[in-house]
Design a protein around this motif. Structure first.
Motif, PDB file in Angstrom:
ATOM      1  N   THR A 185       4.764   8.622  -9.291  1.00 49.91           N
ATOM      2  CA  THR A 185       3.735   7.839  -9.283  1.00 49.91           C
ATOM      3  C   THR A 185       4.070   6.456  -9.471  1.00 49.91           C
ATOM      4  OG1 THR A 185       2.336   9.658 -10.399  1.00 49.91           O
ATOM      5  CG2 THR A 185       1.334   7.376 -10.606  1.00 49.91           C
ATOM      6  N   ARG A 201      -2.312   2.322  -6.763  1.00 49.31           N
ATOM      7  CA  ARG A 201      -1.732   3.619  -7.518  1.00 49.31           C
ATOM      8  C   ARG A 201      -1.502   4.550  -6.524  1.00 49.31           C
ATOM      9  NH1 ARG A 201      -3.257   8.259 -10.507  1.00 49.31           N
ATOM     10  NH2 ARG A 201      -1.645   8.594 -12.213  1.00 49.31           N
ATOM     11  N   THR A 203       0.237   8.443  -5.704  1.00 50.81           N
ATOM     12  CA  THR A 203       0.855   9.580  -6.261  1.00 50.81           C
ATOM     13  C   THR A 203       1.745  10.516  -5.534  1.00 50.81           C
ATOM     14  OG1 THR A 203      -1.261  10.642  -5.945  1.00 50.81           O
ATOM     15  CG2 THR A 203      -1.011   9.417  -7.972  1.00 50.81           C
ATOM     16  N   ASP A 204       1.732  10.288  -4.200  1.00 47.70           N
ATOM     17  CA  ASP A 204       2.468  11.110  -3.468  1.00 47.70           C
ATOM     18  C   ASP A 204       2.752  10.373  -2.017  1.00 47.70           C
ATOM     19  OD1 ASP A 204       0.179  10.977  -1.760  1.00 47.70           O
ATOM     20  OD2 ASP A 204      -0.477  12.812  -2.493  1.00 47.70           O
ATOM     21  N   THR A 207      -0.312   8.683  -0.184  1.00 40.54           N
ATOM     22  CA  THR A 207      -1.093   7.519  -0.867  1.00 40.54           C
ATOM     23  C   THR A 207      -0.030   6.303  -0.899  1.00 40.54           C
ATOM     24  OG1 THR A 207      -0.352   8.559  -3.103  1.00 40.54           O
ATOM     25  CG2 THR A 207      -2.818   8.852  -1.932  1.00 40.54           C
ATOM     26  N   ALA A 227       5.350   3.803 -12.348  1.00 39.26           N
ATOM     27  CA  ALA A 227       4.175   3.765 -13.441  1.00 39.26           C
ATOM     28  C   ALA A 227       4.328   4.186 -14.770  1.00 39.26           C
ATOM     29  CB  ALA A 227       3.085   4.933 -12.816  1.00 39.26           C
ATOM     30  N   GLU A 256      -8.709   4.152 -13.072  1.00 41.10           N
ATOM     31  CA  GLU A 256      -7.220   4.951 -13.343  1.00 41.10           C
ATOM     32  C   GLU A 256      -6.296   3.562 -13.879  1.00 41.10           C
ATOM     33  OE1 GLU A 256      -6.469   8.441  -9.963  1.00 41.10           O
ATOM     34  OE2 GLU A 256      -6.448   6.217  -9.215  1.00 41.10           O
TER      35      GLU A 256
END
Length: 367
Positions: A185, A201, A203-204, A207, A227, A256
Motif C-alpha cells: 500500500t 492511496r 493498494t495494488d 490502483t 503507507a 481512508e
C-alpha cells in the motif's frame, strides 16, 4: 497616516489571497477568516485578490463586507485592477506596510510571490524565497530533511516521463518496482501541491497506475511513499531563528486518509487539540518540528505534520506547510489558541515577525 495611542505608526496589512493554483478556493476561505480576525485597532486592511488567470485586483467587495460586518463564507478576489509593484510602492511611501500572502499551493506558497515581494522591498508574513520553495517541493524537502537526519517514510521520486509513453510496458514495470520497494500500500502525491489535492492511496498495481496518472495531472514531479499505519500528529511553529512550537494536535480522518473533503468540505474528520500522548513523546515531536522548521529555512509560521506509526518506530515526519490553512477547523490557529494565543494576537505576532525579519535582511543587503 493615523497613529496608535502609543505613537507607533499604524501598519497597512495587504491580505493577498486567491491565486492560480488548484487551492484557490481554500485560499479564499482562509482569507475570509483572517480578515474577520484582524485587529483593526492596529492595522489598516487592504484585501487584494488574484483570480484563477493570475490577474490582481483590489477586492473592494471584501473590504465593504468587512466594514459592514457581513463577510461571506469566502472572499471574492475580483475588483479593480491592482498592479502590485507600483501599488505596494505607494503604500510603503505612505507608511509601514506588511503583506500577508495566504496563497496556498504553486504560484503563491512556492517562493514565486515571495520573490516579487522581495523585489518590492516590503515585509511579508511567512518563509522567504528559499524556505517557501524548499518546503513546497516535497522531493527537495525530503532530500534536505534527510541530510539533517530527520525520520521520514520510505519514498521514491518520479518525473512524469518515467511513466513512459501510453501503450508501452514502462508503466507496468515501474508500478511493479514501486510496490516491491515500498510495500503493498502506497500514497502518490504531486510534489508541488497541498490540501491533499491529487493525492491517492493505492493498494495494488491497477490502483497505483490510476494514482500516478491522477497526480501527474497536477505536477510533473511525483512522490510515491510507503503507507504508514498509525496516528496523524500536527504541530504549529511560530517564530524565526529560535521558533516556538505548540503542543500537538491529532487528526482522525473520516475517510481512508485526511483528504480534501475531510479538510474543507465535511465534518467527518475529528481534530483533537489535546491528544493522549506522554510528555516524552510530546517533547520529541516538538524537537523534531523545530529542527524541520530550521532545516528548511522557514520563518514566521509553519505547520509540521507527522505520523506516529503503530510499529513503535517513533515519530515520522510527513511534511512542512509554510502557509497552513486558517479556516475555523484548521489546526494551525487552533493549536495556538489552545496555547493561549488567540486569532488577533497570532496575526499581530506574524506581522511583527515579518517586520523584524525584513529589517534584519535589509541590514545584510545594504552597506
Amino acid at each position: 497616516m493615523a497613529s496608535t495611542d502609543d505613537a507607533t505608526p499604524r501598519r497597512t496589512l495587504v491580505l493577498l489571497f486567491g491565486g492560480r493554483s488548484a487551492e484557490h478556493d481554500v485560499s479564499c476561505v482562509s482569507a475570509r477568516h483572517v480578515l474577520a480576525a484582524v485587529d483593526t485597532a492596529h492595522l489598516d486592511i487592504v484585501p487584494v485578490g488574484i483570480d484563477r488567470e493570475g490577474s490582481w485586483s483590489l477586492a473592494e467587495a471584501a473590504a465593504d463586507a468587512h466594514a459592514a460586518g457581513d463577510l461571506p463564507d469566502a472572499l471574492d478576489p475580483s475588483g479593480p485592477a491592482w498592479d502590485p509593484l507600483p501599488r505596494l510602492a505607494e503604500l510603503a511611501a505612505a507608511g509601514p506596510v506588511v503583506v500577508f500572502p495566504l496563497l496556498h499551493g504553486p504560484l503563491g506558497e512556492d517562493g514565486t510571490v515571495q520573490g516579487l515581494l522581495e523585489v518590492a522591498d516590503v515585509p511579508y508574513v511567512g518563509a522567504g524565497v528559499l524556505g517557501s520553495a524548499l518546503a513546497m517541493d516535497k522531493l527537495a524537502a525530503r532530500e534536505v530533511l534527510a541530510q539533517h537526519g530527520l525520520p521520514q517514510a520510505r519514498y521514491r521520486g518520479l518525473h512524469v516521463e518515467d511513466l513512459g509513453a501510453p501503450g508501452t510496458d514502462t508503466l507496468a514495470a515501474l508500478v511493479e518496482s514501486l510496490l516491491a520497494d515500498l510495500g503493498p500500500t502506497v500514497f502518490v502525491k504531486p510534489a508541488n501541491l497541498g490540501s491533499s489535492i491529487g493525492v491517492s492511496r493505492a493498494t495494488d498495481a491497477a490502483t497505483l497506475e490510476v494514482a500516478l496518472k491522477a497526480a501527474a495531472a497536477y505536477d510533473e514531479w511525483l512522490v510515491v511513499e510507503e503507507a504508514i499505519v498509525g496516528r496523524e500528529i500536527e504541530l504549529s511553529v511560530l517564530g524565526d531563528r529560535v521558533p516556538q512550537v505548540s503542543g500537538p494536535g491529532e487528526i482522525r480522518p473520516g475517510a481512508e486518509f485526511y483528504d480534501y473533503a475531510d479538510k474543507y468540505e465535511t465534518d467527518a474528520a475529528e481534530l483533537l487539540d489535546d491528544p493522549d500522548l506522554d510528555a516524552e513523546t510530546v517533547v520529541r515531536f516538538q524537537e523534531l518540528a523545530a529542527r524541520a522548521f530550521q532545516a528548511l529555512r522557514c520563518s514566521g509560521m509553519a505547520r509540521v505534520d507527522f505520523f506516529l506509526p503503530d510499529d513503535d518506530r517513533g515519530p515520522v515526519l510527513n511534511e512542512v506547510n509554510t502557509i497552513p490553512g486558517f479556516t475555523p477547523i484548521s489546526m494551525y490557529p487552533r493549536l495556538w489558541q489552545k496555547a493561549g494565543l488567540d486569532y488577533p494576537a497570532l496575526i499581530d505576532r506574524l506581522v511583527d515577525l515579518a517586520v523584524e525579519r525584513h529589517a534584519r535582511r535589509r541590514r545584510n543587503t545594504r552597506h
